[in-house]
Design a protein around this motif. Structure first.
Motif, PDB file in Angstrom:
ATOM      1  N   VAL A   1       1.027  -1.550   0.005  1.00 20.33           N
ATOM      2  CA  VAL A   1       0.062   0.472  -0.059  1.00 20.33           C
ATOM      3  C   VAL A   1       0.252   1.816  -0.288  1.00 20.33           C
ATOM      4  O   VAL A   1       0.360   1.904  -0.656  1.00 20.33           O
TER       5      VAL A   1
ATOM      6  N   GLN B   1       0.961   2.326  -3.710  1.00 22.26           N
ATOM      7  CA  GLN B   1       0.501   2.484  -4.404  1.00 22.26           C
ATOM      8  C   GLN B   1      -0.528   3.833  -3.341  1.00 22.26           C
ATOM      9  O   GLN B   1      -2.148   3.873  -3.816  1.00 22.26           O
TER      10      GLN B   1
ATOM     11  N   VAL C   1      -0.848   4.798  -0.072  1.00 20.23           N
ATOM     12  CA  VAL C   1      -1.566   5.083   1.204  1.00 20.23           C
ATOM     13  C   VAL C   1      -0.261   5.590   1.960  1.00 20.23           C
ATOM     14  O   VAL C   1       0.282   5.459   2.717  1.00 20.23           O
ATOM     15  N   ASP C   2      -0.758   6.934   2.431  1.00 13.50           N
ATOM     16  CA  ASP C   2      -0.103   7.705   3.620  1.00 13.50           C
ATOM     17  C   ASP C   2      -0.060   7.283   5.234  1.00 13.50           C
ATOM     18  O   ASP C   2      -1.145   6.395   4.773  1.00 13.50           O
TER      19      ASP C   2
ATOM     20  N   ARG D   1      -6.941   1.400   6.511  1.00 10.48           N
ATOM     21  CA  ARG D   1      -6.466   1.974   6.020  1.00 10.48           C
ATOM     22  C   ARG D   1      -6.201   2.788   4.274  1.00 10.48           C
ATOM     23  O   ARG D   1      -6.350   3.364   3.765  1.00 10.48           O
ATOM     24  N   ALA D   2      -6.623   1.761   3.544  1.00 17.08           N
ATOM     25  CA  ALA D   2      -6.076   1.572   2.287  1.00 17.08           C
ATOM     26  C   ALA D   2      -6.963   1.797   2.036  1.00 17.08           C
ATOM     27  O   ALA D   2      -8.081   2.923   0.865  1.00 17.08           O
TER      28      ALA D   2
ATOM     29  N   ALA E   1      -8.244   5.171   1.932  1.00 10.59           N
ATOM     30  CA  ALA E   1      -7.112   6.303   1.819  1.00 10.59           C
ATOM     31  C   ALA E   1      -7.459   5.957  -0.229  1.00 10.59           C
ATOM     32  O   ALA E   1      -7.334   6.586  -0.869  1.00 10.59           O
TER      33      ALA E   1
ATOM     34  N   VAL F   1      -8.486   3.066  -1.637  1.00  9.06           N
ATOM     35  CA  VAL F   1      -7.793   1.936  -2.651  1.00  9.06           C
ATOM     36  C   VAL F   1      -9.377   0.660  -2.485  1.00  9.06           C
ATOM     37  O   VAL F   1     -10.237   0.447  -1.338  1.00  9.06           O
TER      38      VAL F   1
ATOM     39  N   THR G   1     -10.418  -2.197  -2.128  1.00  6.35           N
ATOM     40  CA  THR G   1     -10.586  -3.382  -1.429  1.00  6.35           C
ATOM     41  C   THR G   1     -11.217  -4.430  -0.799  1.00  6.35           C
ATOM     42  O   THR G   1     -12.570  -4.774  -0.884  1.00  6.35           O
TER      43      THR G   1
END
Length: 395
Positions: free
Chosen positions: A35, A38, A40-41, A157-158, A161, A163, A165
């Motif tokens: 991630v 990708q 993701v912070d 979290r992804a 953000a 993504v 999932t």
């Protein structure tokens, strides 16, 4: 001939235990690496060998260790063809984490944290709040999942953000506490057959410009436990899962990476008294012990108040040539559970931790009759249990 005394025993040095590669090449490092690539912070690419992909799929095959896969090329021709792709084309495995057991490993995968942080440091551990053993695979007795493991998953979290999932697994797992605290986030898609899971995982992978998809298969582990890792039943499951991986690989949408990994390996333990040390029939090992946790190859031992030092001494003297035997603080300092331990996790770890070095197990025939009858076991830090593949296919 006189028997050797305890003074003659030379316990295994703790610094000889092959500690998992937390932070650079363990299961806990996989999703954070994917991630991070990708965008993701809050994550960094911890496994430096892995390259970026917009769409990532992780297929976790329960119980398929690196050593078992390498030993069976005829049964797994497709997986064998991918061995050199492992860990970003280095041809190397990654490590599961300690103990090498399903609940611990799945939590490490899903949270991106080592056991000392996520707090599932074994198959069965003591709940400090109740004093009871808590089975973290079956979640028995019931414990509030999010109090037990409070961190958000990488999937959550992804998803937040942006993504796409998804988890594609057996419907049985959709509402389990372990899924909630380790693998939740985005959408769960339940499918019974392996073929349906592969087809749906491929579709979910293509459903977003950035995607993170997880899928799972359990029966390689199941057959290994029941019949052993070189049985016809186990070999049949390996042949089947080899076809599943190929089926998924052939359907990858563009800009995708498929990673095939496992939660642990497995070893067959002979059915003799020397190989299966029965805690329930050994007065020395029982002395001063209030609870026996963990599993046969990775034991958490909880002493009655005031007896921890004596229990450690006896376990080290009785088992120290076959097991790495550590006190709680010694195991933590050695990094067995990761670089740091959350305070809430500290007393979940045994006063004594015993990890098998030889082909032996500490069974408990009365307390754990089902577990004691298993042929294949796992949990420790030996290569056969600890090393898992990270095979890669890209489109």
């Amino acid at each position: 001939m006189a028997l050797p005394s305890w003074d003659d025993v030379q316990p295994l040095a703790l610094d000889t235990a092959p500690v998992p590669a937390y932070g650079t090449g363990s299961l806990a490092d996989l999703l954070p690496t994917l991630v991070a690539h990708q965008g993701v912070d809050g994550f960094a690419p911890a496994i430096p060998e892995l390259a970026a992909a917009d769409r990532n799929c992780v297929f976790l095959i329960d119980g398929l260790g690196w050593e078992q896969l390498k030993a069976h090329p005829a049964e797994a021709p497709f997986l064998t063809s991918l061995l050199q792709s492992s860990r970003g084309g280095t041809g190397r495995p990654v490590t599961a984490g300690f103990p090498a057991t399903t609940a611990t490993s799945l939590a490490s995968v899903g949270t991106g944290l080592p056991p000392g942080a996520h707090g599932l440091p074994g198959y069965a551990v003591r709940n400090p709040s109740t004093g009871e053993l808590m089975n973290q695979l079956r979640w028995n007795p019931w414990t509030d999942p999010h109090a037990w493991q409070p961190y958000p998953t990488v999937f959550q979290r992804a998803h937040e953000a942006g993504v796409h999932t998804a988890q594609v697994s057996s419907p049985t797992f959709e509402h389990t506490p372990l899924t909630k605290i380790a693998l939740s986030g985005g959408t769960f898609r339940g499918r019974l057959s392996g073929e349906d899971r592969m087809d749906l995982a491929a579709k979910q992978l293509g459903a977003g410009d950035r995607s993170l998809v997880y899928t799972y298969y359990a029966e390689v582990d199941g057959k290994g436990h029941r019949f052993g890792v070189d049985s016809d039943a186990w070999r049949g499951q390996l042949m089947y899962v080899d076809r599943l991986v190929q089926r998924l690989a052939e359907q990858l949408p563009p800009r995708s990476a498929l990673y095939v990994t496992a939660d642990h390996g497995m070893i067959d333990i002979p059915f003799d008294d020397a190989s299966r040390i029965d805690f329930d029939e050994d007065w020395e090992l029982r002395a001063g012990v209030a609870l026996l946790g963990g599993e046969g190859r990775a034991r958490h031992v909880y002493a009655v108040p005031g007896a921890a030092s004596d229990v450690l001494t006896v376990w080290r003297e009785v088992l120290g040539e076959q097991f790495w035997v550590a006190g709680r603080d010694e195991a933590i300092a050695a990094g067995w559970f990761g670089p740091h331990i959350d305070q809430r996790v500290y007393e979940r770890i045994g006063d004594v931790v015993a990890a098998a070095h030889d082909d032996v197990a500490i069974i408990a025939s009365e307390r754990e009759p089902k577990e004691s009858a298993l042929v294949g076991m796992h949990g420790s830090m030996t290569p056969v249990e600890q090393l898992v593949p990270l095979l890669e296919v890209r489109s």
